[in-house]
Design an enzyme around this catalytic site. Structure first.
Site, PDB file in Angstrom:
ATOM      1  N   ASP A 522       0.769  -1.353   0.083  1.00 49.66           N
ATOM      2  CA  ASP A 522       0.454  -0.326  -0.144  1.00 49.66           C
ATOM      3  C   ASP A 522       1.347   1.215   0.260  1.00 49.66           C
ATOM      4  O   ASP A 522       1.717   1.130   0.412  1.00 49.66           O
ATOM      5  CB  ASP A 522      -1.163   0.225   0.925  1.00 49.66           C
ATOM      6  CG  ASP A 522       0.018  -0.181   2.685  1.00 49.66           C
ATOM      7  OD1 ASP A 522       0.630  -0.603   2.747  1.00 49.66           O
ATOM      8  OD2 ASP A 522      -0.769   0.793   3.729  1.00 49.66           O
ATOM      9  N   GLU A 523      -0.103   2.374  -0.818  1.00 50.09           N
ATOM     10  CA  GLU A 523       1.008   3.629   0.095  1.00 50.09           C
ATOM     11  C   GLU A 523       1.391   4.299  -0.977  1.00 50.09           C
ATOM     12  O   GLU A 523       2.536   4.947  -0.200  1.00 50.09           O
ATOM     13  CB  GLU A 523       0.826   4.235   1.125  1.00 50.09           C
ATOM     14  CG  GLU A 523      -0.874   4.575   1.539  1.00 50.09           C
ATOM     15  CD  GLU A 523      -0.798   4.700   2.482  1.00 50.09           C
ATOM     16  OE1 GLU A 523      -1.606   5.764   3.209  1.00 50.09           O
ATOM     17  OE2 GLU A 523      -0.154   4.811   3.350  1.00 50.09           O
ATOM     18  N   VAL A 524       3.015   3.388  -2.287  1.00 50.53           N
ATOM     19  CA  VAL A 524       3.651   3.767  -2.422  1.00 50.53           C
ATOM     20  C   VAL A 524       3.089   5.286  -3.055  1.00 50.53           C
ATOM     21  O   VAL A 524       2.575   5.606  -3.953  1.00 50.53           O
ATOM     22  CB  VAL A 524       4.315   2.540  -3.958  1.00 50.53           C
ATOM     23  CG1 VAL A 524       5.424   3.341  -4.667  1.00 50.53           C
ATOM     24  CG2 VAL A 524       4.935   1.195  -3.237  1.00 50.53           C
TER      25      VAL A 524
END
Length: 853
Positions: A522-524
């Site tokens: 998640d959340e790159v």
């Protein structure tokens, strides 16, 4: 997972001159009093909030005009482009920042105070939003941080300080608001309550009881020998002596018969207790139900006898995947606290422990052959940050003696695995990648630097996670600018395989099966890899990689190959199953067809009401992914209980009290989604265009999960506060069948059925389960609710969310204690009435006060 991106500026008021020759050693930093308070949200009509620091020099010496900095953590990003004359500000990385005096600052004389105003975007609502972890560093001792203990956060009390914006109409949790919420709750006699928890499929009770004493014996089918030993140990704690396990018929029998994999029956008669199951897991759950049948006080010291009511129970779970995720990476929990948590999970039949062990701010599991992961990534502090340890985050302070530091040795982890396995709990370790990976990236950088100094270039590069010449610019939602593994580097996959092999070996040594490793996803942040030479090289070599979006599928394709080659299946956050594309010229995401119908499991968390992905879990399940429902709206236990300055926690996904997991409808959660996170009623057209769950999709919903991220969890006590009673709502919804109110199509009737069911539920947890947890396994410091109170007809009326808990009050301005007057009827006394809720052991919650004029 704080989703805010924030700017910051300071305004410095008048300063007074201090002798320029004032020497640093004469000044004690703890004589510098620092106070922070909110001023207002929505400052000047902007999406920003104004707050301020006040610095008061209580020392007999002057605060020097130069030669020092104050570091602090803030869950917001600083706008360093805005500089005032006397001070400048620097964002270090993540949530760490510092204030530095400029040449225009003249210092502070004894007794003088100054105000530093701070303007930041978004909003600040509760104590968790305040700056934290303050410490001072002298310029001539740059490796020494001095914690500033003389720091106070002033509670917000005004609407402009707590309401986030004009659209925020969610009510502040005043005593009156709480009272009106509690009005629907009926007090149900204890003898009318089901005494097994979570709610079984079939339950009947008759008069009388079977009495347990130290003379009871246990007999068991050979397949259930481990469960018999477990039961004997548990009863030994209560009765002071472990029952004998005999081959002849005992007072308690564990019998084998054909039924569902986790099903059981429990029969308590005057002649004894019989638990029947087809598997050890089913027998174990029958034992847990037997334990919840026992009176709560049975766990309060050794008992001569324990009366168990006569019941007939037939039961099995709704979902086979009943999970709880604990983040120990951002803030650490000891092995002992983890073992206690496993006992609490087991009692309520939670069978998956998702162990969030790696993050930007910490790596918590020893991996043989990669000692830097825990030697560097397992601790935080100021001294030689990024070389000897990670920098301070989340109030961890300048040294490494707080919850910011710690890790589990291989022996610790094996003990945890065995303990969980004995309780039929799968432990799924999470290795965050490729984002949220700074602890790993930095640890491998330290390894690289060490080996390069030794002239071992090939060995140094073997596990490197960063392209040294990458000029890409990115910033994660948590403020990190260097927290992403470079997925173009072959060494990244060498690292991943090394960690995977290390974990497999640990499980094998523990004798515990391993089915999957959660690989994050998640959340790159955008901007990652764009200017990486490794990416440029890969584009030339691989025609399928045309842009950085393609790197996402490239990475998870290779990781999936590694995982499957080890006999495991891939598990990750929802983003691991998404593909970026375009729709009508705008960016759009769809389920990635590459991994669909391949037994890829996803935790789907993003259903924030109003963000547009409310139906994402159903879209992914319909597309062929195995989905674990993990929605922030209902199951993120790190969300604040309520809109109250003293209820620490995040709230970007809404507020989550025990009612949120309880009211969650797994197969149709949009049905009772009535408001957005600001409290605004959703329009009737809200669900138009949202994808509903198909019958095929239902087969891919494998279970549900409660999650406790640890940005604001700085102690075991704080963890327990946020965990309970929310976990009980999760346990009920994961195990029990669909409640009648969830399938009733008539809205008015559904609401009526829900109110009745809610009353029953809170009576059960207030009168049976939480009192039990006050003693069980040494006791758990769950949240005790605040009292509801209202002035009506000249008297103060009070109530409580959890029947069984008591309210005590004072009329003389003092804090109520466990010996204060018990509330039994409206209080007519005029003036300030203080009320506080207490549990059976005399532990109190927060005090509220009402003015009876």
């Amino acid at each position: 997972m704080n989703k805010h991106a924030v700017s910051l500026m300071f305004f410095v008021g008048a300063f007074y001159s201090v002798d320029a020759q004032q020497l640093k050693p004469a000044y004690n930093p703890n004589e510098l009093k620092i106070q922070w308070k909110m001023i207002e949200n929505g400052y000047m009509g902007q999406g920003k909030y104004l707050s301020s620091f006040t610095l008061n020099n209580a020392s007999k010496n002057g605060l020097p005009a130069k030669g020092w900095s104050i570091y602090f953590n803030l869950p917001r990003g600083i706008d360093t482009s805005f500089v005032r004359n006397e001070f400048k500000f620097e964002h270090i990385n993540g949530d760490l920042n510092r204030i530095m005096p400029t040449a225009l600052f003249k210092g502070l004389k004894t007794g003088q105070s100054i105000e530093l105003q701070m303007l930041a975007s978004d909003w600040s609502l509760n104590r968790a939003d305040a700056p934290s972890g303050l410490y001072l560093v002298w310029d001539d001792e740059p490796q020494t941080g001095i914690a500033l203990a003389n720091y106070q956060v002033v509670a917000s009390t005004e609407l402009k300080q707590i309401n986030r914006a004009k659209i925020d109409i969610a009510p502040i949790a005043t005593p009156e608001v709480v009272y009106n919420r509690n009005k629907v709750i009926e007090d149900i006699p204890a003898n009318k309550l089901i005494k097994v928890f979570p709610t079984p499929i079939n339950y009947s009770e008759s008069e009388g009881s079977f009495v347990l004493t130290s003379t009871v014996t246990i007999s068991a089918d050979p397949a259930f020998s481990n469960e018999a030993n477990y039961l004997a140990k548990e009863l030994g704690v209560v009765l002071g002596k472990q029952p004998t396990i005999s081959s002849v018929k005992g007072n308690i029998e564990l019998r084998k018969a054909e039924m569902g994999a986790e099903a059981y029956t429990l029969s308590v008669s005057r002649n004894g207790i019989i638990i029947t199951a087809s598997t050890p897991a089913g027998a174990f759950y029958g034992i847990q139900s037997l334990k919840t049948l026992m009176p709560a006080a049975a766990w309060n010291g050794t008992q001569k006898l324990v009366a168990v009511p006569l019941v007939e129970v037939k039961d099995e779970p709704r979902f086979g995947w009943r999970a709880f995720m604990l983040d120990v990476a951002r803030n650490f929990q000891t092995k002992e606290e983890v073992l206690k948590t496993l006992d609490w999970l087991a009692l309520y039949k939670i069978n998956v422990f998702h162990f969030h062990c790696t993050e930007d701010e910490g790596w918590r599991i020893e991996i043989p052959g990669l000692p830097e992961l825990t030697e560097i990534g397992g601790k935080r502090g100021h001294k030689n940050a990024n070389v000897e340890q990670l920098p301070p985050s989340f109030a961890s302070g300048p040294d490494n003696s707080t919850a910011g530091s710690g890790f589990y040795s291989k022996a610790d982890f094996i003990e945890i695995l065995k303990y969980a396995n004995e309780r039929h709990i799968k432990v799924i370790p999470e290795i965050e990648s490729p984002g949220h990976a700074r602890a790993a990236v930095q640890s491998m950088q330290v390894r690289y630097d060490r080996l390069m100094k030794q002239g071992k270039k090939a060995e140094a590069e073997k596990y490197l996670l960063r392209e040294l010449n990458d000029k890409s610019v990115h910033s994660s939602v948590q403020g990190w600018n260097d927290n992403v593994m470079d997925v173009s580097l072959p060494s990244t996959y060498t690292f991943v395989e090394k960690v995977v092999d290390g974990l497999i070996a640990i499980y094998k040594e523990a004798g515990v099966p391993l089915e999957t490793i959660h690989m994050g996803g998640d959340e790159v942040p955008s901007g990652s890899w764009e200017k990486s030479p490794a990416f440029a090289k890969l584009k030339q070599e691989n025609p399928l990689v045309k842009n950085t979006n393609d790197l996402w599928y490239y990475y998870y394709g290779k990781v999936n190959e590694i995982i499957k080659s080890k006999g495991l299946y891939l598990y990750g956050w929802e983003e691991a199953g998404m593909r970026k594309t375009m729709l009508d010229g705008a960016a759009h995401v769809i389920p990635n067809p590459d991994f669909a119908n391949q037994n890829v499991h996803l935790d789907v968390w993003n259903n924030v009401i109003g963000w547009g992905a409310e139906d994402l879990a159903y879209r992914l399940a319909n597309a062929g992914y195995k989905v674990v429902l993990s929605p922030v709206s209902n199951l993120y236990f790190d969300m604040s209980y309520d809109k109250d300055f003293e209820e620490e926690g995040y709230y970007w996904g809404g507020f989550v009290d025990v009612d949120k997991p309880y009211s969650f409808i797994p197969f149709d959660y949009l049905k009772n989604t009535k408001q957005d996170k600001m409290g605004n009623t959703l329009s009737s057209s809200f669900t138009q265009g949202k994808e509903r769950l198909t019958d095929f999709g239902k087969t891919n919903i494998i279970g549900i999960q409660g999650l406790l991220f640890a940005e604001t969890i700085t102690s075991a006590e704080r963890m327990e506060y946020m965990l309970m009673p929310k976990l009980l709502g999760l346990a009920e919804r994961a195990w029990a069948k669909d409640p009648e109110w969830s399938t009733e199509k008539d809205e008015a009737k559904s609401n009526e059925l829900y109110a009745k069911a809610w009353s029953d539920f809170v009576n059960r947890i207030g009168k049976r389960e939480l009192p039990r947890l006050s003693y069980y396994k040494g006791g758990l410091k769950y949240r005790i609710p605040t009292a509801g109170a209202i002035v009506e007809n000249g008297s103060v009326k009070a109530n409580v969310q959890l029947p069984g808990f008591v309210i005590r009050y004072t009329t003389n301005g003092t804090e109520p204690t466990s010996s204060s007057k018990l509330y039994t009827e409206p209080v007519a006394t005029k003036g300030t009435i203080k009320l506080r809720v207490f549990d059976a052991r005399g532990r109190g919650g927060r005090t509220v006060e009402v003015q009876n004029k």
